[in-house]
Each structure stands twice: as structure tokens, then as C-alpha cells.
Write a protein that holds these residues in place. Structure first.
Motif, mmCIF file in Angstrom:
data_model
loop_
_atom_site.group_PDB
_atom_site.id
_atom_site.type_symbol
_atom_site.label_atom_id
_atom_site.label_comp_id
_atom_site.label_asym_id
_atom_site.label_seq_id
_atom_site.Cartn_x
_atom_site.Cartn_y
_atom_site.Cartn_z
ATOM 1 N N LYS A 25 74.561 62.146 5.701
ATOM 2 C CA LYS A 25 74.304 63.188 6.704
ATOM 3 C C LYS A 25 74.703 64.568 6.176
ATOM 4 C CE LYS A 25 74.933 64.361 11.558
ATOM 5 N NZ LYS A 25 73.463 64.487 11.771
ATOM 6 N N ALA A 26 75.738 64.597 5.329
ATOM 7 C CA ALA A 26 76.217 65.865 4.781
ATOM 8 C C ALA A 26 75.185 66.538 3.882
ATOM 9 C CB ALA A 26 77.515 65.648 4.014
ATOM 10 N N THR A 27 74.226 65.764 3.367
ATOM 11 C CA THR A 27 73.161 66.382 2.550
ATOM 12 C C THR A 27 72.190 67.175 3.413
ATOM 13 O OG1 THR A 27 71.713 64.429 2.680
ATOM 14 C CG2 THR A 27 73.310 64.514 0.865
ATOM 15 N N ASP A 28 72.273 67.002 4.746
ATOM 16 C CA ASP A 28 71.541 67.824 5.716
ATOM 17 C C ASP A 28 70.024 67.775 5.520
ATOM 18 O OD1 ASP A 28 71.575 69.421 7.981
ATOM 19 O OD2 ASP A 28 71.549 71.285 6.831
ATOM 20 N N ALA A 89 69.296 63.297 9.670
ATOM 21 C CA ALA A 89 69.096 64.747 9.560
ATOM 22 C C ALA A 89 68.618 65.364 10.866
ATOM 23 C CB ALA A 89 68.081 65.047 8.444
ATOM 24 N N LEU A 90 68.232 64.524 11.831
ATOM 25 C CA LEU A 90 67.632 65.023 13.073
ATOM 26 C C LEU A 90 68.488 64.784 14.304
ATOM 27 C CD1 LEU A 90 64.005 63.695 12.409
ATOM 28 C CD2 LEU A 90 64.803 66.046 12.136
ATOM 29 N N LEU A 91 69.383 63.803 14.233
ATOM 30 C CA LEU A 91 70.153 63.405 15.419
ATOM 31 C C LEU A 91 71.645 63.366 15.110
ATOM 32 C CD1 LEU A 91 68.096 60.390 16.829
ATOM 33 C CD2 LEU A 91 68.238 62.672 17.806
ATOM 34 N N PRO A 92 72.486 63.492 16.130
ATOM 35 C CA PRO A 92 73.925 63.308 15.937
ATOM 36 C C PRO A 92 74.242 61.895 15.459
ATOM 37 C CG PRO A 92 73.486 64.372 18.042
ATOM 38 C CD PRO A 92 72.156 63.911 17.512
ATOM 39 N N LEU A 93 75.286 61.775 14.655
ATOM 40 C CA LEU A 93 75.679 60.485 14.096
ATOM 41 C C LEU A 93 75.955 59.432 15.172
ATOM 42 C CD1 LEU A 93 76.357 58.804 11.588
ATOM 43 C CD2 LEU A 93 78.664 59.783 11.642
ATOM 44 N N PRO A 94 76.677 59.761 16.264
ATOM 45 C CA PRO A 94 76.913 58.729 17.286
ATOM 46 C C PRO A 94 75.630 58.203 17.923
ATOM 47 C CG PRO A 94 78.414 60.579 17.595
ATOM 48 C CD PRO A 94 77.396 61.004 16.584
ATOM 49 N N GLU A 95 74.636 59.066 18.060
ATOM 50 C CA GLU A 95 73.382 58.650 18.676
ATOM 51 C C GLU A 95 72.602 57.720 17.753
ATOM 52 O OE1 GLU A 95 69.777 60.931 21.041
ATOM 53 O OE2 GLU A 95 71.707 61.903 20.729
ATOM 54 N N VAL A 96 72.572 58.048 16.472
ATOM 55 C CA VAL A 96 71.916 57.177 15.497
ATOM 56 C C VAL A 96 72.590 55.813 15.483
ATOM 57 C CG1 VAL A 96 71.455 56.827 13.038
ATOM 58 C CG2 VAL A 96 71.137 59.086 14.049
ATOM 59 N N THR A 97 73.917 55.807 15.521
ATOM 60 C CA THR A 97 74.674 54.552 15.512
ATOM 61 C C THR A 97 74.361 53.720 16.750
ATOM 62 O OG1 THR A 97 76.458 55.647 14.286
ATOM 63 C CG2 THR A 97 76.981 53.552 15.374
ATOM 64 N N ALA A 98 74.356 54.372 17.910
ATOM 65 C CA ALA A 98 74.139 53.648 19.167
ATOM 66 C C ALA A 98 72.741 53.044 19.243
ATOM 67 C CB ALA A 98 74.375 54.582 20.353
ATOM 68 N N ARG A 213 76.406 69.071 -6.638
ATOM 69 C CA ARG A 213 77.200 68.608 -5.502
ATOM 70 C C ARG A 213 76.439 67.555 -4.692
ATOM 71 N NH1 ARG A 213 79.843 72.451 -0.749
ATOM 72 N NH2 ARG A 213 80.793 70.753 0.437
ATOM 73 N N THR A 214 75.153 67.806 -4.460
ATOM 74 C CA THR A 214 74.350 66.849 -3.696
ATOM 75 C C THR A 214 74.195 65.537 -4.451
ATOM 76 O OG1 THR A 214 73.138 68.659 -2.646
ATOM 77 C CG2 THR A 214 72.134 66.479 -2.554
ATOM 78 N N ALA A 215 73.971 65.646 -5.776
ATOM 79 C CA ALA A 215 73.836 64.431 -6.590
ATOM 80 C C ALA A 215 75.121 63.607 -6.551
ATOM 81 C CB ALA A 215 73.494 64.801 -8.027
ATOM 82 N N ALA A 216 76.268 64.282 -6.648
ATOM 83 C CA ALA A 216 77.551 63.575 -6.593
ATOM 84 C C ALA A 216 77.745 62.915 -5.231
ATOM 85 C CB ALA A 216 78.693 64.550 -6.878
ATOM 86 N N THR A 217 77.300 63.601 -4.169
ATOM 87 C CA THR A 217 77.411 63.047 -2.818
ATOM 88 C C THR A 217 76.573 61.780 -2.686
ATOM 89 O OG1 THR A 217 77.793 65.243 -1.867
ATOM 90 C CG2 THR A 217 77.042 63.521 -0.362
ATOM 91 N N LEU A 218 75.357 61.804 -3.219
ATOM 92 C CA LEU A 218 74.464 60.652 -3.133
ATOM 93 C C LEU A 218 74.972 59.487 -3.980
ATOM 94 C CD1 LEU A 218 71.005 62.475 -3.251
ATOM 95 C CD2 LEU A 218 72.067 61.374 -1.275
ATOM 96 N N ILE A 219 75.506 59.799 -5.158
ATOM 97 C CA ILE A 219 76.062 58.739 -6.004
ATOM 98 C C ILE A 219 77.259 58.088 -5.307
ATOM 99 C CG2 ILE A 219 77.298 58.278 -8.166
ATOM 100 C CD1 ILE A 219 75.514 60.462 -9.452
ATOM 101 N N ALA A 220 78.110 58.919 -4.700
ATOM 102 C CA ALA A 220 79.266 58.383 -3.970
ATOM 103 C C ALA A 220 78.811 57.506 -2.810
ATOM 104 C CB ALA A 220 80.136 59.531 -3.459
ATOM 105 N N ALA A 221 77.730 57.935 -2.124
ATOM 106 C CA ALA A 221 77.196 57.134 -1.019
ATOM 107 C C ALA A 221 76.713 55.778 -1.522
ATOM 108 C CB ALA A 221 76.054 57.882 -0.328
ATOM 109 N N ILE A 262 83.875 66.275 12.117
ATOM 110 C CA ILE A 262 83.268 66.731 10.862
ATOM 111 C C ILE A 262 81.959 67.480 11.094
ATOM 112 C CG2 ILE A 262 82.282 65.968 8.651
ATOM 113 C CD1 ILE A 262 84.295 63.723 8.608
ATOM 114 N N PHE A 263 81.127 66.969 11.996
ATOM 115 C CA PHE A 263 79.816 67.587 12.201
ATOM 116 C C PHE A 263 79.708 68.354 13.522
ATOM 117 C CE2 PHE A 263 79.040 63.843 9.451
ATOM 118 C CZ PHE A 263 78.569 64.526 8.328
ATOM 119 N N ASP A 264 80.809 68.459 14.247
ATOM 120 C CA ASP A 264 80.843 69.209 15.508
ATOM 121 C C ASP A 264 79.788 68.698 16.486
ATOM 122 O OD1 ASP A 264 81.888 71.123 17.235
ATOM 123 O OD2 ASP A 264 80.492 72.684 16.590
#
Length: 307
Positions: A25-28, A89-98, A213-221, A262-264
Motif C-alpha cells: 500500500k505504501a507504494t501508493d 491503492a483505491l481503498l482503506p486497508l481495513p476495508e480491503v481486509t474486511a 526505495r520502491t524496489a526495496a519496498t517491493l522486495i521486502a514485501a 500509518i495511513f491516516d
């Protein structure tokens, strides 16, 4: 069996998968979903291979008698993953999870349709209850389809998650067929392998060159995805599925915390109410499956000759 250890592994897997989702999600939305699936799947493979080596099961984990079954499972699972990542990228994390919690409910329906599993009135009622909860979560998004560009995007995101849940449920049906003849380790390995290959199909549709930074984020994911899969699979070695499965819903609490701090993202009362209904339905199904399993075990025991 060590139920407490199995539960601990399950909870750890939930935490790791939520961290993975937060990184994505942080890759926006700057990286196409198919490319995100590629990173997620490719960099999970070294973790899974290392796990198999440590267990001395690499040869066993790579052996398969049903390669086509893995391909079908991979197609459904990869599609579900890509749709879920796009929705982040379109919805809040809690909503996607639910909304994603619709997947185990739909698995009950598809298992009855395609595997001939018996579905009694209790499971039908709880599945219906859970789907009502999903509709409650979706209602604000779907009612705002014609309002504005932002609302349209969020409505589209909601439909992406729901469609992803459908494909996730189908993937679980294929898994249920695979486990009758395949080792779980093979199912885990070949999913990452097939997902990596299938994701390459999206290459002509606009992959980007991510910054460092984005590549490192994706590799970590991707690495976290591999760790989460190992923890999840290992949890079922120490406790029955009916014992550890309810702890999957701890992800809702984590999603609320990560989304807010984290994402407000503050969840609405509608999302919380719908999520509570979906989670309750899922736990009821798991509880009922456990009761039926205990009943079948008692029947087998009573039929076993004594002495």
C-alpha cells in the motif's frame, strides 16, 4: 501436536502478511498490480526453498503428480492477489481486509458446487449472514458510483476486492483437490512459482522501472510474503485447522491499527458493523466444522472393534 505453538505461528503469519500489505500500500499505486505480484511471488521463492532445505524436504517439496492442478490454482490465486493489490491503492486497508473475508464464505459455496461437499442449513445460514455483512460494507461505495471521480474509484476498488475474493475462493477449491494427492510443501512452492510466471503476462501492459526505495519496498514485501507462507503452513503442523483458523481474523484489528496510525485511515461505522457480521459468520462456520469433525471422530471411534 502443540496447539499453543500452532496458534502463535498463525498469529505471527497474520502479522507478517499485514506488514506485507502495508508495504504494498505504501507504494501508493505507482507500480502496476501485475508487477507487484511478480515481486511478491519471485522473492518469496528463496524463503520457501530455504525452509524446505532446513526441513530436509526439498526433493519432496518439488515433487508433483498434478502439474496442471497447480497451474489452475496459480491462475486463480494470482488473479486474486493482483486484484487485491490493485484495490489497496483505491481503498482503506481495513476495508480491503474486511471485504476479503468474503473468500472463506464463498469457498463453502464453491466446494458444494464443484466438489459435491454437503452443505447443511447451518452453513447456508451463516454464509448468507456473512454475505449480508459484505453487502453492508460495500453499500456506501456502490451507492456513490455516479457521484464523483473519487467515489467512482473507490467503488471500482470495492468491486476489485470482491472479485478477488471470488477468485481466492476458487483457488481454495483447487487446493482442496490438490491436497488429496499433493504434499502441502509442493502446493506452497508451486504457487509462488506459477504466480511469478503468470504475472509476467502483464509485462506488455505498462510495467515501470521503480526507484530504489520502491524496489526495496517491493522486495521486502516479497520476502515477507515467503516468511508469512512458511509460518502459516507450519502452524497447521502443530494444531488442527479448526483451532488456528479463527485467528485469521486478528488481521482486522491489525488493519485498523495500521490504517489509522500509518495511513491516516479512520474506518466508518458501516465498515465496522459489516466487518463484525462477516467475522462472526466466519467464526461460526469454523466452530461448526470443528463440532462436526469431533462428531465424526466419535463415530469412527465407536465403530472401532474394542479389545
Amino acid at each position: 501436536m502443540n496447539p499453543l505453538f500452532g496458534i502463535s505461528l498463525k498469529v505471527c503469519s497474520v502479522v507478517v502478511f499485514m506488514a506485507m500489505a502495508a508495504l504494498i500500500k505504501a507504494t501508493d499505486g505507482t507500480v502496476p498490480a501485475g508487477q507487484v505480484v511478480f515481486f511478491r511471488s519471485l522473492f518469496a521463492i528463496p524463503i520457501i526453498v530455504a525452509w524446505l532445505l532446513l526441513r530436509g524436504q526439498l526433493r519432496e517439496g518439488l515433487h508433483t503428480r498434478n502439474p496442471l492442478g497447480h497451474v489452475w490454482r496459480g491462475l486463480c490465486g494470482t488473479t486474486a492477489m493482483g486484484l487485491g493489490f490493485a484495490a489497496l491503492a483505491l481503498l482503506p486497508l481495513p476495508e480491503v481486509t474486511a471485504i476479503g473475508y468474503a473468500a472463506p464464505l464463498l469457498t463453502v459455496v464453491f466446494a458444494a458446487m464443484f466438489l459435491g461437499e454437503e452443505v447443511r442449513i447451518f452453513r447456508i445460514a451463516t454464509v448468507a449472514m456473512g454475505l449480508v455483512g459484505v453487502l453492508i460494507i460495500l453499500s456506501p461505495r456502490l451507492s456513490g458510483v455516479s457521484d464523483g471521480a473519487i467515489d467512482n474509484g473507490e467503488a471500482f476498488g470495492a468491486m476489485l476486492v470482491l472479485t478477488g475474493a471470488v477468485f481466492s475462493a476458487l483457488a481454495q477449491v483447487f487446493v482442496r483437490k490438490l491436497v488429496t494427492a499433493e504434499k502441502v510443501t509442493a502446493i506452497v512452492f508451486y504457487f509462488s512459482l506459477t504466480a511469478t510466471g503468470i504475472s509476467l503476462i502483464t509485462l506488455p501492459f505498462g510495467w515501470v522501472v521503480p526507484d530504489a526505495r520502491t524496489a526495496a519496498t517491493l522486495i521486502a514485501a516479497g520476502l515477507l510474503g515467503g516468511v508469512g507462507q512458511v509460518l502459516l503452513t507450519s502452524s497447521y503442523r502443530y494444531a488442527h485447522a479448526s483451532v488456528v483458523a479463527p485467528f485469521e481474523y486478528a488481521s482486522m484489528v491489525l488493519a485498523l491499527l495500521v490504517g489509522y496510525f500509518i495511513f491516516d485511515e479512520a474506518p466508518t461505522l458501516v465498515v465496522l458493523a459489516g466487518a463484525a457480521i462477516v467475522v462472526s459468520a466466519g467464526i461460526l462456520i469454523i466452530w461448526r466444522e470443528r463440532q462436526l469433525g469431533l462428531e465424526r471422530a466419535r463415530q469412527r471411534q465407536s465403530m472401532t472393534p474394542q479389545g
